[in-house]
Design a protein around this motif. Structure first.
Motif, PDB file in Angstrom:
ATOM      1  N   ILE A  57      -6.056  -1.895   1.888  1.00  0.00           N
ATOM      2  CA  ILE A  57      -4.780  -2.602   1.808  1.00  0.00           C
ATOM      3  C   ILE A  57      -5.018  -4.012   1.271  1.00  0.00           C
ATOM      4  CG2 ILE A  57      -2.833  -3.522   3.135  1.00  0.00           C
ATOM      5  CD1 ILE A  57      -2.834  -0.472   2.903  1.00  0.00           C
ATOM      6  N   ILE A  58      -4.209  -4.402   0.296  1.00  0.00           N
ATOM      7  CA  ILE A  58      -4.238  -5.767  -0.222  1.00  0.00           C
ATOM      8  C   ILE A  58      -2.965  -6.456   0.293  1.00  0.00           C
ATOM      9  CG2 ILE A  58      -4.349  -7.237  -2.270  1.00  0.00           C
ATOM     10  CD1 ILE A  58      -6.768  -5.401  -1.814  1.00  0.00           C
ATOM     11  N   PRO A  59      -3.087  -7.443   1.182  1.00  0.00           N
ATOM     12  CA  PRO A  59      -1.890  -8.061   1.765  1.00  0.00           C
ATOM     13  C   PRO A  59      -1.274  -9.118   0.854  1.00  0.00           C
ATOM     14  CG  PRO A  59      -3.846  -9.032   2.725  1.00  0.00           C
ATOM     15  CD  PRO A  59      -4.323  -7.963   1.763  1.00  0.00           C
ATOM     16  N   LEU A  72     -12.274  -3.698  -8.433  1.00  0.00           N
ATOM     17  CA  LEU A  72     -13.614  -3.630  -9.022  1.00  0.00           C
ATOM     18  C   LEU A  72     -14.594  -2.917  -8.096  1.00  0.00           C
ATOM     19  CD1 LEU A  72     -13.994  -7.161 -10.674  1.00  0.00           C
ATOM     20  CD2 LEU A  72     -14.001  -4.964 -11.855  1.00  0.00           C
ATOM     21  N   ILE A  73     -14.626  -3.332  -6.824  1.00  0.00           N
ATOM     22  CA  ILE A  73     -15.587  -2.697  -5.909  1.00  0.00           C
ATOM     23  C   ILE A  73     -15.142  -1.291  -5.550  1.00  0.00           C
ATOM     24  CG2 ILE A  73     -16.340  -4.925  -5.011  1.00  0.00           C
ATOM     25  CD1 ILE A  73     -14.797  -4.313  -2.436  1.00  0.00           C
ATOM     26  N   GLY A  74     -13.821  -1.039  -5.555  1.00  0.00           N
ATOM     27  CA  GLY A  74     -13.328   0.298  -5.240  1.00  0.00           C
ATOM     28  C   GLY A  74     -13.822   1.338  -6.221  1.00  0.00           C
ATOM     29  N   GLN A  75     -13.871   0.976  -7.504  1.00  0.00           N
ATOM     30  CA  GLN A  75     -14.372   1.910  -8.514  1.00  0.00           C
ATOM     31  C   GLN A  75     -15.831   2.265  -8.249  1.00  0.00           C
ATOM     32  OE1 GLN A  75     -13.681  -0.072 -12.232  1.00  0.00           O
ATOM     33  NE2 GLN A  75     -11.459   0.142 -12.131  1.00  0.00           N
ATOM     34  N   LYS A  76     -16.630   1.252  -7.919  1.00  0.00           N
ATOM     35  CA  LYS A  76     -18.060   1.501  -7.651  1.00  0.00           C
ATOM     36  C   LYS A  76     -18.255   2.307  -6.368  1.00  0.00           C
ATOM     37  CE  LYS A  76     -19.778  -0.826 -11.124  1.00  0.00           C
ATOM     38  NZ  LYS A  76     -20.530  -0.156 -12.203  1.00  0.00           N
ATOM     39  N   MET A  77     -17.513   1.950  -5.327  1.00  0.00           N
ATOM     40  CA  MET A  77     -17.657   2.650  -4.056  1.00  0.00           C
ATOM     41  C   MET A  77     -17.222   4.106  -4.164  1.00  0.00           C
ATOM     42  SD  MET A  77     -16.227  -0.360  -1.550  1.00  0.00           S
ATOM     43  CE  MET A  77     -16.242   0.654  -0.064  1.00  0.00           C
ATOM     44  N   SER A  78     -16.202   4.363  -4.959  1.00  0.00           N
ATOM     45  CA  SER A  78     -15.727   5.741  -5.139  1.00  0.00           C
ATOM     46  C   SER A  78     -16.821   6.618  -5.734  1.00  0.00           C
ATOM     47  CB  SER A  78     -14.490   5.738  -6.036  1.00  0.00           C
ATOM     48  OG  SER A  78     -14.051   7.053  -6.267  1.00  0.00           O
ATOM     49  N   LEU A  79     -17.530   6.091  -6.739  1.00  0.00           N
ATOM     50  CA  LEU A  79     -18.621   6.845  -7.356  1.00  0.00           C
ATOM     51  C   LEU A  79     -19.779   7.036  -6.395  1.00  0.00           C
ATOM     52  CD1 LEU A  79     -18.654   5.149 -10.888  1.00  0.00           C
ATOM     53  CD2 LEU A  79     -17.804   7.445 -10.324  1.00  0.00           C
ATOM     54  N   SER A  80     -20.094   5.986  -5.637  1.00  0.00           N
ATOM     55  CA  SER A  80     -21.256   6.024  -4.756  1.00  0.00           C
ATOM     56  C   SER A  80     -21.017   6.875  -3.509  1.00  0.00           C
ATOM     57  CB  SER A  80     -21.624   4.594  -4.346  1.00  0.00           C
ATOM     58  OG  SER A  80     -22.701   4.591  -3.448  1.00  0.00           O
ATOM     59  N   MET A  81     -19.785   6.826  -2.969  1.00  0.00           N
ATOM     60  CA  MET A  81     -19.500   7.496  -1.706  1.00  0.00           C
ATOM     61  C   MET A  81     -18.899   8.889  -1.894  1.00  0.00           C
ATOM     62  SD  MET A  81     -18.019   4.211   0.441  1.00  0.00           S
ATOM     63  CE  MET A  81     -18.296   4.885   2.087  1.00  0.00           C
ATOM     64  N   GLY A  82     -18.524   9.220  -3.137  1.00  0.00           N
ATOM     65  CA  GLY A  82     -18.016  10.550  -3.406  1.00  0.00           C
ATOM     66  C   GLY A  82     -16.597  10.791  -2.924  1.00  0.00           C
ATOM     67  N   SER A  84     -12.358   9.053  -3.197  1.00  0.00           N
ATOM     68  CA  SER A  84     -11.475   8.086  -3.845  1.00  0.00           C
ATOM     69  C   SER A  84     -11.267   6.864  -2.949  1.00  0.00           C
ATOM     70  CB  SER A  84     -10.118   8.722  -4.145  1.00  0.00           C
ATOM     71  OG  SER A  84     -10.260   9.801  -5.044  1.00  0.00           O
ATOM     72  N   ILE A  85     -11.213   5.698  -3.574  1.00  0.00           N
ATOM     73  CA  ILE A  85     -10.847   4.463  -2.884  1.00  0.00           C
ATOM     74  C   ILE A  85      -9.471   4.070  -3.408  1.00  0.00           C
ATOM     75  CG2 ILE A  85     -11.485   2.094  -2.336  1.00  0.00           C
ATOM     76  CD1 ILE A  85     -13.545   4.123  -1.373  1.00  0.00           C
ATOM     77  N   VAL A  86      -8.475   4.147  -2.560  1.00  0.00           N
ATOM     78  CA  VAL A  86      -7.094   3.883  -2.953  1.00  0.00           C
ATOM     79  C   VAL A  86      -6.742   2.441  -2.587  1.00  0.00           C
ATOM     80  CG1 VAL A  86      -4.688   4.583  -2.700  1.00  0.00           C
ATOM     81  CG2 VAL A  86      -6.522   6.300  -2.544  1.00  0.00           C
ATOM     82  N   VAL A  87      -6.398   1.640  -3.588  1.00  0.00           N
ATOM     83  CA  VAL A  87      -6.015   0.245  -3.360  1.00  0.00           C
ATOM     84  C   VAL A  87      -4.496   0.165  -3.335  1.00  0.00           C
ATOM     85  CG1 VAL A  87      -6.139  -2.121  -4.226  1.00  0.00           C
ATOM     86  CG2 VAL A  87      -8.130  -0.598  -4.445  1.00  0.00           C
ATOM     87  N   VAL A 102      -2.968  -2.722   9.116  1.00  0.00           N
ATOM     88  CA  VAL A 102      -4.349  -2.270   9.335  1.00  0.00           C
ATOM     89  C   VAL A 102      -4.764  -2.457  10.792  1.00  0.00           C
ATOM     90  CG1 VAL A 102      -6.761  -2.656   8.690  1.00  0.00           C
ATOM     91  CG2 VAL A 102      -4.977  -2.642   6.939  1.00  0.00           C
ATOM     92  N   ALA A 103      -4.307  -3.532  11.419  1.00  0.00           N
ATOM     93  CA  ALA A 103      -4.651  -3.761  12.829  1.00  0.00           C
ATOM     94  C   ALA A 103      -4.207  -2.602  13.713  1.00  0.00           C
ATOM     95  CB  ALA A 103      -4.018  -5.063  13.318  1.00  0.00           C
ATOM     96  N   LYS A 104      -3.123  -1.946  13.313  1.00  0.00           N
ATOM     97  CA  LYS A 104      -2.570  -0.849  14.121  1.00  0.00           C
ATOM     98  C   LYS A 104      -2.986   0.532  13.598  1.00  0.00           C
ATOM     99  CE  LYS A 104       1.452  -3.516  15.692  1.00  0.00           C
ATOM    100  NZ  LYS A 104       0.880  -4.817  15.348  1.00  0.00           N
ATOM    101  N   ALA A 105      -3.850   0.578  12.589  1.00  0.00           N
ATOM    102  CA  ALA A 105      -4.308   1.853  12.032  1.00  0.00           C
ATOM    103  C   ALA A 105      -5.421   2.453  12.898  1.00  0.00           C
ATOM    104  CB  ALA A 105      -4.820   1.639  10.605  1.00  0.00           C
ATOM    105  N   PRO A 106      -5.659   3.765  12.800  1.00  0.00           N
ATOM    106  CA  PRO A 106      -6.759   4.387  13.549  1.00  0.00           C
ATOM    107  C   PRO A 106      -8.099   3.759  13.161  1.00  0.00           C
ATOM    108  CG  PRO A 106      -5.300   6.063  12.640  1.00  0.00           C
ATOM    109  CD  PRO A 106      -4.883   4.756  12.027  1.00  0.00           C
ATOM    110  N   PRO A 107      -8.966   3.495  14.135  1.00  0.00           N
ATOM    111  CA  PRO A 107     -10.259   2.852  13.843  1.00  0.00           C
ATOM    112  C   PRO A 107     -11.311   3.857  13.379  1.00  0.00           C
ATOM    113  CG  PRO A 107     -10.030   3.143  16.200  1.00  0.00           C
ATOM    114  CD  PRO A 107      -8.742   3.640  15.593  1.00  0.00           C
ATOM    115  N   ASP A 108     -11.047   4.490  12.240  1.00  0.00           N
ATOM    116  CA  ASP A 108     -11.937   5.551  11.772  1.00  0.00           C
ATOM    117  C   ASP A 108     -12.587   5.231  10.418  1.00  0.00           C
ATOM    118  OD1 ASP A 108      -9.720   5.707  10.142  1.00  0.00           O
ATOM    119  OD2 ASP A 108      -9.060   7.678  10.857  1.00  0.00           O
ATOM    120  N   GLY A 109     -12.357   4.022   9.899  1.00  0.00           N
ATOM    121  CA  GLY A 109     -12.986   3.637   8.641  1.00  0.00           C
ATOM    122  C   GLY A 109     -12.229   4.062   7.399  1.00  0.00           C
ATOM    123  N   TYR A 110     -11.041   4.645   7.567  1.00  0.00           N
ATOM    124  CA  TYR A 110     -10.294   5.129   6.399  1.00  0.00           C
ATOM    125  C   TYR A 110      -9.146   4.203   5.985  1.00  0.00           C
ATOM    126  CZ  TYR A 110     -12.944   9.432   6.680  1.00  0.00           C
ATOM    127  OH  TYR A 110     -13.972  10.342   6.686  1.00  0.00           O
TER     128      TYR A 110
END
Length: 344
Positions: A57-59, A72-82, A84-87, A102-110
């Protein structure tokens, strides 16, 4: 001869004391099983993570520093982690709408947020729907953007010392523009005002570019803004640069001194960004994200793209980022008190 069946055994008599012992053993074994499952949960989560797309999330609105860094980092992370990184942009209320989501989202890293420096300033400005520290798990600081102090060309000063002297000789005359209340440019001006002992009036605008015409024409005296935002007016000689706000000179403006070099030692501020996860996110996932983000920021093409925008990548640990946020909050709380700014 009829079969002889043994008499049924008498039911065993269990004493009350023994019953209490059995109940205690059963409860103890149940607790052990629960603890074992909790201990295994982060390991299992980290071992399979990520198994579906991650959202950052971009606030803020598209086009700013945190938005560009995330993509920029989302593109790299998507390739490395296999995965999609959705901005996704969720602007509003100086970043608090996106951060609250985000504070109220599930704490699962997604679900993550790439917060800006306003994250540490907002507690001094607003009554927030979340706790700036307790509601989040710092993942990685991503970048820092030096600000620059510029003055309108009609102001008869050529350096910071002359600006301070002019302000003291002409009380109530200096005004400083900002991109809006509560942002790094606003609080950088308040910090300068406090440290220099000046009486300046804050003039907020709806964004940096809205302030530039009044700055170049002389309707406002000075402004703190990012290097990228000031590139056009500085290169066009429409404003006069006096100093950068960090402790080191900016690579894109090597001839512009730091505030300390220009006569105000101890002054250090910037706008910055970093990734936060909801509090309670497993430490193994935090570490994995930190590694992937730092790896993306270290990629040569990412570093080159960031440098062209005046953005300096930062690759540090989650603990470093947590400590940095705390130090920023302390600094800006003092600035808010000195400026008589209270949370609304």
């Amino acid at each position: 001869m009829p079969a002889i069946h043994p008499a049924p055994a008498a039911p065993a008599v269990i004493s009350p004391a023994r019953r209490r012992i059995f109940r205690g053993l059963a409860a103890w074994m149940s607790s052990l099983a629960g603890l074992a499952s909790l201990a295994c949960a982060p390991a299992v989560a980290a071992g399979t993570y990520p198994d579906h797309p991650i959202t950052i999330i971009i606030p803020a609105s598209p086009g700013g520093a945190i938005d560009m860094v995330a993509r920029l980092i989302g593109q790299k992370m998507s390739l490395s982690m296999g995965q999609s990184i959705v901005v996704t942009n969720k602007p509003g209320a100086t970043g608090t709408i996106g951060e609250d989501y985000v504070a109220k989202a599930p704490p699962d890293g997604y679900t993550l947020v790439l917060a800006a420096s306003s994250h540490a300033i907002n507690p001094s400005m607003f009554k927030l729907p979340y706790d700036t520290v307790k509601s989040f798990a710092p993942v990685a600081m991503t970048h820092s953007v030096p600000l620059m102090l510029v003055v309108t060309p009609s102001l008869p000063v050529n350096n910071v010392r002359e600006l301070i002297a002019y302000g003291k000789a002409h009380p109530h005359e200096l005004t400083f523009a900002s991109s809006g209340p509560g942002g790094a440019p606003h609080f950088s001006g308040e910090l300068f005002k406090s440290m220099a002992g000046l009486d300046m009036v804050h003039v907020p605008y709806k964004g940096s570019t809205a302030a530039h015409p009044d700055l170049t024409s002389g309707r406002v005296s000075i402004m703190f803004d990012t290097l990228a935002a000031l590139h056009a007016p500085v290169s066009g000689h429409l404003v006069r640069p006096l100093a950068v706000t960090t402790t080191h000179r900016a690579a894109s403006y090597p001839d512009v001194p730091t505030m300390a070099e220009a006569g105000l030692p101890g002054y250090d501020t910037s706008t910055w960004g970093g990734v936060l996860a909801p509090a309670g996110t497993p430490p193994a996932i935090i570490e994995k994200l930190n590694t992937e983000i730092n790896k993306a920021l270290s990629a040569p093409d990412v570093k080159q793209n960031l440098a062209q925008m005046g953005i300096e990548p930062v690759t540090q640990s989650p603990r470093y980022f947590a400590d940095f946020i705390q130090s920023e909050m302390v600094k800006w709380q003092k600035v808010a008190r000195d400026a008589n700014i209270r949370p609304e």
